[in-house]
Design an enzyme around this catalytic site. Structure first.
Site, short mmCIF file in Angstrom:
data_model
loop_
_atom_site.label_atom_id
_atom_site.label_comp_id
_atom_site.label_asym_id
_atom_site.label_seq_id
_atom_site.Cartn_x
_atom_site.Cartn_y
_atom_site.Cartn_z
N VAL A 115 -68.48 28.40 17.35
CA VAL A 115 -67.41 28.81 18.81
C VAL A 115 -67.77 29.82 19.37
O VAL A 115 -68.46 30.26 18.33
CB VAL A 115 -66.00 29.02 17.85
CG1 VAL A 115 -64.67 29.63 19.48
CG2 VAL A 115 -65.37 27.92 17.50
N ASN A 158 -57.57 37.07 11.72
CA ASN A 158 -58.89 37.14 12.70
C ASN A 158 -60.00 37.59 12.13
O ASN A 158 -61.51 37.07 12.02
CB ASN A 158 -58.90 36.88 13.41
CG ASN A 158 -60.04 36.58 15.08
OD1 ASN A 158 -60.22 36.09 14.34
ND2 ASN A 158 -60.02 37.61 15.48
N LYS A 172 -65.32 33.65 3.08
CA LYS A 172 -64.88 32.39 4.09
C LYS A 172 -63.97 31.21 2.33
O LYS A 172 -63.09 30.69 2.52
CB LYS A 172 -65.65 31.54 4.59
CG LYS A 172 -65.39 32.48 5.66
CD LYS A 172 -64.41 32.94 6.35
CE LYS A 172 -64.60 33.77 7.68
NZ LYS A 172 -63.61 34.90 8.08
N TYR A 219 -71.65 35.00 3.69
CA TYR A 219 -70.55 35.05 4.56
C TYR A 219 -70.04 33.42 4.58
O TYR A 219 -68.41 33.80 4.19
CB TYR A 219 -71.08 34.16 5.95
CG TYR A 219 -70.05 35.12 7.02
CD1 TYR A 219 -69.57 34.97 7.91
CD2 TYR A 219 -70.00 32.29 6.87
CE1 TYR A 219 -68.20 34.66 8.66
CE2 TYR A 219 -68.62 32.22 8.18
CZ TYR A 219 -67.91 33.27 9.13
OH TYR A 219 -66.47 33.25 9.87
N ASP A 247 -57.17 49.17 10.96
CA ASP A 247 -58.39 48.92 10.62
C ASP A 247 -58.18 47.91 9.35
O ASP A 247 -57.98 49.25 8.45
CB ASP A 247 -59.50 49.88 10.06
CG ASP A 247 -60.64 49.97 9.71
OD1 ASP A 247 -61.65 48.62 8.54
OD2 ASP A 247 -61.25 50.90 8.99
N THR A 289 -54.21 43.81 17.70
CA THR A 289 -54.93 45.06 16.74
C THR A 289 -56.59 44.79 16.64
O THR A 289 -57.49 44.13 17.25
CB THR A 289 -54.37 45.38 15.45
OG1 THR A 289 -54.81 44.07 14.96
CG2 THR A 289 -52.73 44.50 15.34
N ILE A 299 -52.32 39.47 15.38
CA ILE A 299 -53.44 39.59 15.62
C ILE A 299 -54.45 40.54 14.71
O ILE A 299 -54.69 41.37 15.91
CB ILE A 299 -53.91 38.49 16.82
CG1 ILE A 299 -52.82 37.30 17.32
CG2 ILE A 299 -55.08 37.80 16.62
CD1 ILE A 299 -53.12 36.77 18.80
#
Length: 297
Positions: free
Chosen positions: A182, A85, A153, A149, A57, A36, A10
């Site tokens: 969230v 993520n 996505k 943003y 990174d 990570t 992840i």
């Protein structure tokens, strides 16, 4: 790594965010989690719990290569699940963007996941693994002051569709997590401000509210979101080529996720008008015109 355990890598696992909650839930479900972050000191407690902690990174190819080498040793060359993520928020009017800032967001949100998929495909193929790209409902619903943003996505969504098709011959699946509001620390990072010459200065209060919108509107607890996503991820390949019982290609969860999904079922002109009404674009327009008249007088 313990034999028989599902391995999960992840990105972006710093405490307070979705990645951390996912790591905790996969660990609770008996998986071997490889957590990570750029700063691994923040993940010390996770290492103490038995998770593997690796520096990463996603915008640095050398860091990705080092991470791959370490993960290869940890997992004996096979990786069951990769979750992209890590990312950054970007709230600013489209006309007020600064290109270097936009590039940094694309580096983290788009090019980072692309590089991770490319780098770890060799570990995912032997495991008939699963890639999960964390996306956003804002990719399909126009999001006020979120053009940058949302566009990152949207790019991930289109990329994932083609990637899914290209990886099918190798047995690797691709899930897109269409995430609504969230609870997360993403909105607690340093905020951008409207520049002095912005056309939206008369409605700066609207912009200020928008900065924390995801944390103040139907926000789903991070742990609940993690439980839902992990349950979907661990369903496996399913039957009949994944048509029945397997992990879904598209996963919708979070506040307003259902509304976002429903928006995809109606003509775009209608969803855009409805969202504009929700954000009060008519009132904004009147305030901007009034400010212009006052300035002129």
């Amino acid at each position: 790594m313990s034999a028989g355990k599902t391995s999960v890598l992840i990105t972006g696992c710093s405490p307070g965010g979705i990645g951390h909650a996912l790591a905790m839930e996969f660990h609770r479900r008996g998986c071997h989690v490889i957590a990570t972050a750029r700063n691994t000191a923040a993940l010390k407690s996770m290492g103490d719990m038995g998770m593997s902690v690796v520096q990463l990174d996603v915008t640095d190819t050398a860091s990705i290569a080092a991470c791959k080498a370490e993960v290869t040793k940890i997992t004996d060359g096979k990786l069951d699940i990769l979750i992209n993520n890590a990312g950054r928020t970007h709230t600013i009017p489209a006309l007020d963007m600064e290109l270097d800032d936009v590039r940094a967001t694309y580096d983290a949100n788009v090019f980072g996941p692309m590089l991770m998929c490319q780098a770890f495909a060799g570990l995912l193929i032997p495991a008939r693994g699963l890639i999960i790209n964390i996306s956003s409902v804002s990719a399909v619903v126009p999001y006020l002051f979120g053009a940058i943003y949302s566009s990152t996505k949207g790019a991930i969504n289109v990329y994932s569709r083609a990637l899914r098709m290209e990886l099918r011959p190798f047995g690797v699946r691709v899930m897109v997590a269409m995430t609504g509001t969230v609870r997360s620390n993403i909105a607690s990072h340093s905020h951008r401000a409207l520049p002095a010459g912005s056309l939206y200065r008369p409605v700066d209060d609207v912009f200020q509210r928008r900065l924390t919108f995801s944390q103040t509107n139907a926000t789903m607890p991070t742990e609940l979101y993690a439980r839902k996503l992990v349950a979907a991820a661990l369903k496996g390949e399913g039957w009949f080529g994944g048509l029945v019982g397997g992990s879904p290609d598209w996963f919708w969860a979070g506040g307003m996720a259902l509304t976002g999904w429903m928006a995809t079922l109606v003509p775009s002109w209608l969803s855009e008008r409805l969202v504009a009404r929700f954000f009060g674009i008519g009132r904004m327009a009147r305030r901007i015109r009034e400010a212009a008249r006052t300035k002129k007088d």
